[in-house]
Design an enzyme around this catalytic site. Structure first.
Site, PDB file in Angstrom:
ATOM      1  CE  LYS A 130      52.257  47.043  47.326  1.00 39.29           C
ATOM      2  NZ  LYS A 130      51.826  48.283  46.685  1.00 39.29           N
ATOM      3  CB  SER A 131      57.416  42.572  40.651  1.00 41.67           C
ATOM      4  OG  SER A 131      56.788  41.562  41.401  1.00 41.67           O
ATOM      5  CB  THR A 176      52.172  37.227  39.107  1.00 37.48           C
ATOM      6  OG1 THR A 176      51.303  37.139  40.232  1.00 37.48           O
ATOM      7  CG2 THR A 176      51.721  38.351  38.198  1.00 37.48           C
ATOM      8  CE  LYS A 220      52.662  32.922  41.121  1.00 35.72           C
ATOM      9  NZ  LYS A 220      52.682  32.882  42.582  1.00 35.72           N
ATOM     10  NE  ARG A 280      35.750  27.470  49.682  1.00 35.29           N
ATOM     11  CZ  ARG A 280      35.704  28.547  48.913  1.00 35.29           C
ATOM     12  NH1 ARG A 280      35.109  29.632  49.331  1.00 35.29           N
ATOM     13  NH2 ARG A 280      36.264  28.535  47.723  1.00 35.29           N
ATOM     14  NE  ARG A 295      41.612  22.539  45.002  1.00 33.54           N
ATOM     15  CZ  ARG A 295      41.869  23.831  44.749  1.00 33.54           C
ATOM     16  NH1 ARG A 295      41.053  24.763  45.165  1.00 33.54           N
ATOM     17  NH2 ARG A 295      42.937  24.165  44.065  1.00 33.54           N
TER      18      ARG A 295
HETATM   19  P1  NDP Z   1      43.797  29.790  44.595  1.00 36.78           P
HETATM   20  O1  NDP Z   1      42.611  30.371  43.927  1.00 36.78           O
HETATM   21  O2  NDP Z   1      44.672  28.831  43.867  1.00 36.78           O
HETATM   22  O3  NDP Z   1      43.310  29.017  45.941  1.00 36.78           O
HETATM   23  C1  NDP Z   1      42.441  29.631  46.815  1.00 36.78           C
HETATM   24  C2  NDP Z   1      42.302  28.775  48.095  1.00 36.78           C
HETATM   25  O4  NDP Z   1      41.552  29.560  49.028  1.00 36.78           O
HETATM   26  C3  NDP Z   1      41.556  27.482  47.888  1.00 36.78           C
HETATM   27  O5  NDP Z   1      42.100  26.510  48.743  1.00 36.78           O
HETATM   28  C4  NDP Z   1      40.132  27.857  48.317  1.00 36.78           C
HETATM   29  O6  NDP Z   1      39.374  26.772  48.808  1.00 36.78           O
HETATM   30  C5  NDP Z   1      40.420  28.797  49.458  1.00 36.78           C
HETATM   31  N1  NDP Z   1      39.346  29.766  49.697  1.00 36.78           N
HETATM   32  C6  NDP Z   1      38.861  30.717  48.857  1.00 36.78           C
HETATM   33  N2  NDP Z   1      37.905  31.443  49.464  1.00 36.78           N
HETATM   34  C7  NDP Z   1      37.775  30.950  50.713  1.00 36.78           C
HETATM   35  C8  NDP Z   1      36.943  31.272  51.820  1.00 36.78           C
HETATM   36  N3  NDP Z   1      36.072  32.292  51.750  1.00 36.78           N
HETATM   37  N4  NDP Z   1      37.080  30.556  52.960  1.00 36.78           N
HETATM   38  C9  NDP Z   1      37.964  29.545  53.052  1.00 36.78           C
HETATM   39  N5  NDP Z   1      38.785  29.181  52.015  1.00 36.78           N
HETATM   40  C10 NDP Z   1      38.683  29.879  50.874  1.00 36.78           C
HETATM   41  O7  NDP Z   1      44.633  31.051  45.152  1.00 36.78           O
HETATM   42  P2  NDP Z   1      46.192  31.112  45.473  1.00 36.78           P
HETATM   43  O8  NDP Z   1      46.541  29.857  46.185  1.00 36.78           O
HETATM   44  O9  NDP Z   1      46.950  31.460  44.261  1.00 36.78           O
HETATM   45  O10 NDP Z   1      46.328  32.394  46.440  1.00 36.78           O
HETATM   46  C11 NDP Z   1      45.856  32.393  47.794  1.00 36.78           C
HETATM   47  C12 NDP Z   1      46.322  33.648  48.525  1.00 36.78           C
HETATM   48  O11 NDP Z   1      47.741  33.713  48.667  1.00 36.78           O
HETATM   49  C13 NDP Z   1      45.917  34.965  47.864  1.00 36.78           C
HETATM   50  O12 NDP Z   1      45.396  35.807  48.875  1.00 36.78           O
HETATM   51  C14 NDP Z   1      47.223  35.540  47.323  1.00 36.78           C
HETATM   52  O13 NDP Z   1      47.188  36.937  47.310  1.00 36.78           O
HETATM   53  C15 NDP Z   1      48.216  35.011  48.358  1.00 36.78           C
HETATM   54  N6  NDP Z   1      49.601  34.935  47.848  1.00 36.78           N
HETATM   55  C16 NDP Z   1      50.561  35.765  48.409  1.00 36.78           C
HETATM   56  C17 NDP Z   1      51.868  35.735  47.974  1.00 36.78           C
HETATM   57  C18 NDP Z   1      52.876  36.674  48.594  1.00 36.78           C
HETATM   58  O14 NDP Z   1      54.002  36.784  48.064  1.00 36.78           O
HETATM   59  N7  NDP Z   1      52.595  37.336  49.688  1.00 36.78           N
HETATM   60  C19 NDP Z   1      52.324  34.787  46.917  1.00 36.78           C
HETATM   61  C20 NDP Z   1      51.244  33.939  46.410  1.00 36.78           C
HETATM   62  C21 NDP Z   1      49.951  34.038  46.873  1.00 36.78           C
HETATM   63  P3  NDP Z   1      38.595  25.736  47.813  1.00 36.78           P
HETATM   64  O15 NDP Z   1      39.634  24.748  47.356  1.00 36.78           O
HETATM   65  O16 NDP Z   1      37.563  25.135  48.680  1.00 36.78           O
HETATM   66  O17 NDP Z   1      38.032  26.569  46.688  1.00 36.78           O
END
Ligand code: NDP
Length: 283
Positions: free
Chosen positions: A25-26, A71, A75, A161, A165
């Protein structure tokens, strides 16, 4: 360099790079900002092949481009590539905004300030002296920690989870504020005023295992994801009587506004842009 003029000035090129990128959407957001502030800006989306990021940025710089948003999944690579970084980008380990000046790349990370501005300005949620729970320990969580901690919450607990980490992430930021980390079993007896979902669980239609007693009275819940329908976490928050239940659309627009400010030194108005995107999401 382009030879096109708009608002009486030469048009400056900006773009977002990612993979995938077609959903982004940027371009819509920055085009609305440019119209609103009468800035001569052309903003496009560039799909970059995995392994081709450095080359793509080099091409963009060579063509006279002025700035980039970065994105998923580039990053961290952007963080490595830039010649200098803001403190918040330095600590985030990720760059989502690049400003190009004299072929030099300045890297910043506006995700955290985007979240904080959405919470505090758009929704009137005070973070000072509050107990905050941040779910997730991935890139999004890391990116928002410095701006969140700089609001001086009483405490910030990172739950993940994979507990190690979260613990490691907390250790990395212990000098900025009162931050701890652990697994979901560690929050069984704790209560929070603000719960932020920075996991990818909502993307998978899943809900992290939250105890029923998690929320204080008047708690606010924020999912960084956004969609036409409430996420599983937002539904959980409503069922558990959170007074404010919010998604990440405002964060998306606010982080873009901060990028625009870094590039153009002018702060666009965001309320109407958020409303327009919300209406589009719901159609
Ligand atoms: P990453 O892949 O880097 O991290 C994912 C995280 O989610 C990890 O901590 C992982 O845990 C955890 N996770 C994944 N699946 C599950 C589950 N089923 N139950 C519990 N924990 C879970 O992703 P990002 O950090 O880059 O992104 C995370 C979210 O943030 C996304 O939904 C993204 O769309 C949103 N986002 C929104 C932005 C906005 O502007 N609105 C900007 C940036 C991100 P583990 O370490 O155990 O694998």
């Amino acid at each position: 360099m382009k030879d096109i003029f708009d608002f009486g000035k030469k048009i400056d090129d900006y773009a977002v790079m990612g993979n995938p990128i077609s959903h982004s959407k940027s371009p819509s957001i920055h085009t609305l900002f440019a119209e609103q502030t009468q800035q001569s800006v052309l903003y496009t989306a560039i799909h970059v092949d995995l392994g081709g990021f450095k080359q793509a940025v080099g091409n963009f710089v060579a063509s006279g481009g002025k700035g980039l948003n970065i994105t998923v999944p580039f990053k961290q690579e952007a963080w490595e590539l830039v010649s200098s970084r803001s403190e918040r980008a330095e600590r985030a380990g990720a760059v989502n905004t690049i400003k190009i000046e004299n072929d030099q790349l300045f890297g910043d990370n506006t995700d955290g300030v985007g979240l904080v501005n959405d919470l505090t300005i758009n929704h009137g949620i005070e973070l000072k002296n509050k107990n905050i729970l941040l779910m997730g320990a991935g890139g999004a969580a890391r990116g928002v920690l410095v701006p969140l901690l700089k609001q001086n919450p009483s405490s910030l607990f990172i739950v993940n989870r994979t507990p190690d980490r979260a613990k490691d992430l907390a250790l990395d930021f212990f000098d900025v504020g009162n931050v701890q980390g652990g697994g979901y079993d560690a929050i069984a007896e704790l209560k929070f005023d603000i719960v932020i979902n920075a996991t990818a669980a909502s993307l998978q239609g899943e809900l992290p295992p939250l105890p029923d007693t998690l929320l204080n009275d008047n708690a606010s819940c924020y999912d960084m994801m956004y969609a036409a329908k409430p996420t599983p976490f937002m539904l959980w928050a409503t069922e558990h009587n959170a007074v404010k239940v919010l998604d990440g659309l405002g964060m998306l627009v606010e982080q873009a506004a901060e990028s625009f400010y870094i590039w153009r030194n002018i702060k666009p108005e965001t309320k109407n842009v958020i409303e327009k995107l919300r209406a589009e999401l719901n159609t």
